[in-house]
Design an enzyme around this catalytic site. Structure first.
Site, PDB file in Angstrom:
ATOM      1  N   ARG A  86     -39.721 -20.798 -19.802  1.00  0.00           N
ATOM      2  CA  ARG A  86     -38.481 -20.190 -20.285  1.00  0.00           C
ATOM      3  C   ARG A  86     -38.165 -20.657 -21.711  1.00  0.00           C
ATOM      4  O   ARG A  86     -38.461 -21.796 -22.086  1.00  0.00           O
ATOM      5  CB  ARG A  86     -37.329 -20.509 -19.334  1.00  0.00           C
ATOM      6  CG  ARG A  86     -37.580 -19.923 -17.954  1.00  0.00           C
ATOM      7  CD  ARG A  86     -36.457 -20.215 -16.984  1.00  0.00           C
ATOM      8  NE  ARG A  86     -35.227 -19.500 -17.342  1.00  0.00           N
ATOM      9  CZ  ARG A  86     -34.118 -19.548 -16.608  1.00  0.00           C
ATOM     10  NH1 ARG A  86     -34.092 -20.281 -15.509  1.00  0.00           N
ATOM     11  NH2 ARG A  86     -33.046 -18.880 -16.973  1.00  0.00           N
ATOM     12  N   ASP A 278     -26.984 -12.086 -13.342  1.00  0.00           N
ATOM     13  CA  ASP A 278     -27.690 -12.668 -12.204  1.00  0.00           C
ATOM     14  C   ASP A 278     -27.650 -11.772 -10.971  1.00  0.00           C
ATOM     15  O   ASP A 278     -28.423 -11.966 -10.030  1.00  0.00           O
ATOM     16  CB  ASP A 278     -27.100 -14.035 -11.850  1.00  0.00           C
ATOM     17  CG  ASP A 278     -27.494 -15.101 -12.860  1.00  0.00           C
ATOM     18  OD1 ASP A 278     -28.526 -14.933 -13.526  1.00  0.00           O
ATOM     19  OD2 ASP A 278     -26.757 -16.102 -12.979  1.00  0.00           O
ATOM     20  N   LYS A 305     -35.690 -14.874 -17.269  1.00  0.00           N
ATOM     21  CA  LYS A 305     -35.160 -15.631 -16.145  1.00  0.00           C
ATOM     22  C   LYS A 305     -36.330 -16.334 -15.439  1.00  0.00           C
ATOM     23  O   LYS A 305     -37.391 -16.517 -16.025  1.00  0.00           O
ATOM     24  CB  LYS A 305     -34.405 -14.688 -15.206  1.00  0.00           C
ATOM     25  CG  LYS A 305     -33.157 -14.081 -15.829  1.00  0.00           C
ATOM     26  CD  LYS A 305     -32.090 -15.137 -16.071  1.00  0.00           C
ATOM     27  CE  LYS A 305     -30.806 -14.548 -16.593  1.00  0.00           C
ATOM     28  NZ  LYS A 305     -29.740 -15.572 -16.767  1.00  0.00           N
ATOM     29  N   ARG A 309     -37.529 -10.393 -14.504  1.00  0.00           N
ATOM     30  CA  ARG A 309     -36.903  -9.727 -13.366  1.00  0.00           C
ATOM     31  C   ARG A 309     -36.929  -8.207 -13.464  1.00  0.00           C
ATOM     32  O   ARG A 309     -36.778  -7.529 -12.445  1.00  0.00           O
ATOM     33  CB  ARG A 309     -35.466 -10.240 -13.186  1.00  0.00           C
ATOM     34  CG  ARG A 309     -35.427 -11.645 -12.597  1.00  0.00           C
ATOM     35  CD  ARG A 309     -34.019 -12.150 -12.372  1.00  0.00           C
ATOM     36  NE  ARG A 309     -34.044 -13.489 -11.768  1.00  0.00           N
ATOM     37  CZ  ARG A 309     -33.002 -14.312 -11.726  1.00  0.00           C
ATOM     38  NH1 ARG A 309     -31.845 -13.932 -12.254  1.00  0.00           N
ATOM     39  NH2 ARG A 309     -33.116 -15.497 -11.166  1.00  0.00           N
TER      40      ARG A 309
END
Length: 391
Positions: A86, A278, A305, A309
């Protein structure tokens, strides 16, 4: 309708954060229903004898970088394989402007070494992305700086840090998207009631909306306006949901009651995205059962993330028969589409895992979830709670 009351969430992220602060010399007691932190002020933090491991928590590593930037010693931070993929440069850049020295791996990846500076310099920083983690890291460094720090947000992001700073006696000026603070006076310990996490509640809000003849009441859920995008989307799509506010001295909270409803498609983008980033994986599942075409856009942050995603949600839901197409910044979902069973994977991402588990509740055949253990990062009793509500 069933009610379930929970105590302190002993998710891996919370436990990793406690472990990091203990390594820095903070006495923390973990009891059955609460956590007691015996703070001695930020000056009492001491250099850890070993590397600080945040596990899977992106929030922990980025916020700790801001805290440690103003401490006169060297710290090393790392995490699991997901954390090591990340981006950390988004935090390293502003902290470097404040005169801290941070060294990351090629590409700005963890492990990260933080060489703190005892006399940080405040900055004016225009946020290039809407990120509460980056904002909070700068604010934690700014609390220790000798001159004023100003952060200008791109879009309004979750404001838990600002609220808690004020609750503990700190001083911060908030003018729309502009935040300004100076070196802080000594903060005072407080009793903090942490409402239920709306990101975790979202899976039950969606499950109750989709599973026939359902009604679920979720008590004391946090409804901070910077986090309630999921409730707005549910309303736009025709969900049957009511909200009853509860008294609180800190974060706003409410009881949420939701039952099965016929849903219609919607468009999600712009300033709404930071308020539900989220929740987008479970919203994507919701959209597979809504009438029409749902478009999610301006959600590039999903790519950085625990997994990408955008691609992961599309791939796994396609496996179950969904009509879903990934785009450069989001997803296009056509519905309603019946879901069938199959073998899917969380790919080590807790929110993907929980989304797929909820998909299993409406699929026509069994859904087998690989790497289900990833869910313990944020919700270790998730499967128990799902099973209890399904009785």
């Amino acid at each position: 309708m069933k009610q379930r009351f929970v105590i302190f969430l002993k998710g891996d992220d919370c436990l990793s954060t406690i472990a990091v602060f203990r390594q820095l010399g903070v006495a923390i007691e973990l009891e059955a229903d609460c956590v007691r932190v015996h703070g001695q002020g930020i000056a009492a933090l001491r250099q850890a004898t070993d590397i600080l491991d945040v596990g899977n928590s992106g929030t922990t590593i980025r916020l700790m970088m801001g805290i440690l930037a103003g401490r006169p010693f060297t710290s090393r931070l790392t995490g699991d394989l997901s954390i090591q993929k990340r981006p950390m440069n988004r935090v390293i850049a502003p902290l470097t402007l404040m005169q801290a020295t941070l060294k990351a791996q090629p590409g700005g990846l963890a492990p990260v070494e933080v060489n703190g500076h005892s006399q940080l310099r405040g900055i004016h920083y225009d946020m290039p992305v809407a990120s509460a983690q980056v904002k909070s890291a700068i604010l934690f460094a700014g609390m220790q700086s000798e001159t004023e720090t100003t952060v200008v947000e791109k879009e309004k992001s979750r404001d838990h840090t600002e609220r808690m700073l004020q609750q503990f006696g700190g001083e911060i000026a908030i003018d729309g998207l502009t935040l300004t603070l100076k070196k802080q006076p000594e903060l005072q310990g407080q009793d903090v009631y942490v409402p239920g996490d709306i990101s975790s509640a979202a899976f039950f809000l969606v499950a109750a909306s989709l599973v026939a003849n359902s009604q679920v009441r979720l008590t004391n859920v946090g409804v901070n306006p910077t986090r309630t995008g999921i409730l707005e989307v549910l309303a736009q799509m025709g969900a049957n949901i009511t909200q009853t506010a509860n008294k609180t001295t800190g974060e706003p909270m409410a009881d949420l009651t939701v039952s099965t409803a016929k849903l219609t498609a919607t468009e999600i983008g712009g300033s709404l995205i930071p308020r539900l980033i989220d929740e987008l994986p479970i919203i994507a599942l919701l959209a597979t059962q809504a009438t029409g075409t749902t478009v999610i856009k301006n959600a590039e942050e999903l790519k950085v993330k625990e997994t990408n995603r955008i691609d992961t949600v599309a791939t796994e839901l396609q496996t179950l028969g969904a009509d879903i197409i990934p785009t450069a910044d989001g997803l296009i979902i056509n519905g309603p589409t019946p879901l069938h069973g199959g073998l899917v994977s969380s790919h080590g991402d807790h929110r993907i895992g929980m989304m797929l588990a909820v998909a299993g509740l409406i699929a026509s055949e069994p859904v087998e979830l690989a790497d289900a253990a990833a869910i313990t990062v944020s919700y270790p009793t998730f499967f128990e709670d799902i099973a209890e509500l399904a009785k």
